[in-house]
Design an enzyme around this catalytic site. Structure first.
Site, short mmCIF file in Angstrom:
data_model
loop_
_atom_site.label_atom_id
_atom_site.label_comp_id
_atom_site.label_asym_id
_atom_site.label_seq_id
_atom_site.Cartn_x
_atom_site.Cartn_y
_atom_site.Cartn_z
N LYS A 34 -48.27 38.49 -25.43
CA LYS A 34 -47.55 39.01 -24.25
C LYS A 34 -46.47 39.95 -24.77
CE LYS A 34 -44.01 36.70 -21.47
NZ LYS A 34 -43.76 35.57 -20.55
N GLU A 57 -46.83 40.22 -15.32
CA GLU A 57 -45.95 39.12 -14.92
C GLU A 57 -44.66 39.63 -14.28
OE1 GLU A 57 -45.22 36.48 -18.19
OE2 GLU A 57 -43.94 35.14 -17.02
N GLY A 81 -42.61 29.74 -21.52
CA GLY A 81 -41.69 29.22 -22.55
C GLY A 81 -40.31 29.78 -22.32
O1 NPG Z 1 -42.13 31.59 -26.64
O2 NPG Z 1 -40.67 30.39 -25.55
C1 NPG Z 1 -41.22 31.48 -25.83
C2 NPG Z 1 -40.71 32.73 -25.15
C3 NPG Z 1 -41.49 33.10 -23.94
O3 NPG Z 1 -41.03 35.30 -23.17
C4 NPG Z 1 -40.76 34.13 -23.11
N1 NPG Z 1 -39.79 33.66 -22.33
O4 NPG Z 1 -39.10 35.58 -19.45
O5 NPG Z 1 -40.55 34.08 -19.85
C5 NPG Z 1 -39.56 34.71 -20.18
C6 NPG Z 1 -38.93 34.48 -21.54
C7 NPG Z 1 -37.56 33.84 -21.53
C8 NPG Z 1 -36.99 33.45 -22.71
C9 NPG Z 1 -36.87 33.64 -20.39
C10 NPG Z 1 -35.74 32.85 -22.76
C11 NPG Z 1 -35.61 33.06 -20.42
C12 NPG Z 1 -35.05 32.65 -21.61
#
Ligand code: NPG
Length: 369
Positions: A161, A213, A290
């Site tokens: 992604k 997304e 995540g």
């Molecule tokens: O691998 O945990 C992971 C990161 C996935 O991109 C990711 N998370 O917008 O979904 C999101 C983003 C995020 C990260 C959102 C940290 C908020 C805090």
């Protein structure tokens, strides 16, 4: 099993490399770790609210306040039959899903340890390893992005992604698609567009993406439905879906064709399961999002992603993708088939390393005081 003591740790942990999204760039991730004691058992929970209110209005500071002053006092000394009963108890607090989810996660860990069952078993998971991918932040240039993607592919990830924002969208995605024609690729805008500015994303529809997304504002299901009508690529909602009711309404309005489920965003694992069940009954694919969790939250994500409706790879990467030092003894690694094995020890199946926790901890409080 009565909860008799709760300790909160405000954590700050250094990422191995900066993570840039449409709402900001971060090298240090904050969060709250909960240690919830019932008799001689300790359950762990992770509250994924970050330092800044960029992804949602919650921050580690607001979650600390809501947990300390409202949620924890409402659950101390109370015996819960199940997570729904705990949710009803917490329902007096409006909003603040990440604070609630952290507390609920610790309850599940306690319940699993009490019963000698893994979280996967408690939730009804069916996979013992789950398909995963990696989420890559915005890089200096499309060329640099292609390099970073290539690095993760050589580590074994088969789904990627990439984060996009206005001016850093089409060219970046085209560059990755040209370099890796068969890659399972998806993009995430974190609400950076309006219905008007999202016109510029039209070329993405030609790039055989798994999904686009959250292009528009979190409170804008209606415009997402108008946008979805213009795109062949499925739109996936993340920030917009805070409950099973939102999920139902989004599907009725055809605002998306796929849903990203994060327990923190929806107020807890019980709510995440409810959204999963709704989507499964309607044939809507879901995947586990995540929030750069520590090993504690990642263990919970793996258990959640083992439910049958999680048919798309999750944003759950190996431990080495995240922190210089994690707080769990157990570290997660990638299997050669781009999966991660779901823990099978009781509860979350991970242990917090007391010394690593001390090093990551900015502040601590134990209740009752
Ligand atoms: O691998 O945990 C992971 C990161 C996935 O991109 C990711 N998370 O917008 O979904 C999101 C983003 C995020 C990260 C959102 C940290 C908020 C805090």
């Amino acid at each position: 099993m009565k909860i008799n003591r709760v300790t909160l740790h405000h954590l700050s942990m250094e990422l191995r490399s900066p993570f840039e999204t449409s709402f900001g760039r971060t090298l240090k991730r904050e969060s709250i770790l909960l240690l919830v004691e019932a008799g001689d058992l300790t359950g762990y929970g992770e509250c994924v609210a970050d330092r800044d209110p960029g992804y949602s209005y919650e921050t580690a500071g607001t979650a600390w306040h809501i947990l300390r002053d409202f949620l924890i006092p409402s659950v101390l000394g109370v015996e819960f039959e199940d997570a729904h009963e705990m949710q009803r108890r917490m329902a007096g607090v409006r909003g603040h899903p990440m604070a609630k989810a952290g507390l609920e996660m610790a309850w599940w860990d306690l319940e699993g340890k009490r019963m000698g069952r893994s979280l996967r078993q408690l939730l009804g998971g069916v996979y013992d390893r789950v398909a995963v991918g990696v989420s890559i932040g915005i890089q200096e240039s499309p060329q640099e992005l292609v390099k970073v993607v290539g690095g993760y592919l050589s580590e074994g990830y088969s789904r990627v992604k990439i984060k996009i924002k206005p001016e850093r969208d089409v060219a970046d995605t085209q560059a990755v698609r040209e370099a890796f024609p068969d890659l399972r690729l998806q993009v995430d805008a974190n609400s950076a567009y309006t219905l008007e500015t999202a016109e510029s994303l039209a070329p993405l529809d030609e790039l055989d993406l798994l999904l686009i997304e959250q292009p528009l504002a979190e409170d804008d299901l209606w415009d997402h439905s108008r946008l979805q009508a213009r795109f062949t690529t499925p739109i996936c909602l993340d920030e917009s879906i805070l409950s099973a009711r939102h999920a139902r309404q989004a599907l009725e309005m055809k605002a998306c064709r796929i849903i990203n489920i994060k327990a923190g965003r929806v107020g807890g694992l019980s709510q995440a399961v409810a959204i999963h069940n709704l989507c499964l009954s309607q044939g809507i694919p879901v995947w586990c999002g995540g929030m750069l969790e520590t090993g504690v939250g990642r263990a919970a994500n793996l258990a959640l992603a083992s439910l049958p409706g999680f048919t798309l790879p999750g944003d759950i990467s190996a431990s080495r993708r995240y922190y210089l030092e994690d707080i769990t003894g157990e570290l997660f690694s990638l299997n050669p088939d781009s999966t991660i094995t779901v823990p099978d020890a009781p509860g979350l199946g991970v242990n917090v390393d007391a010394r690593a926790l001390e090093r990551a901890s900015l502040a601590r409080i134990t209740l009752p005081e």
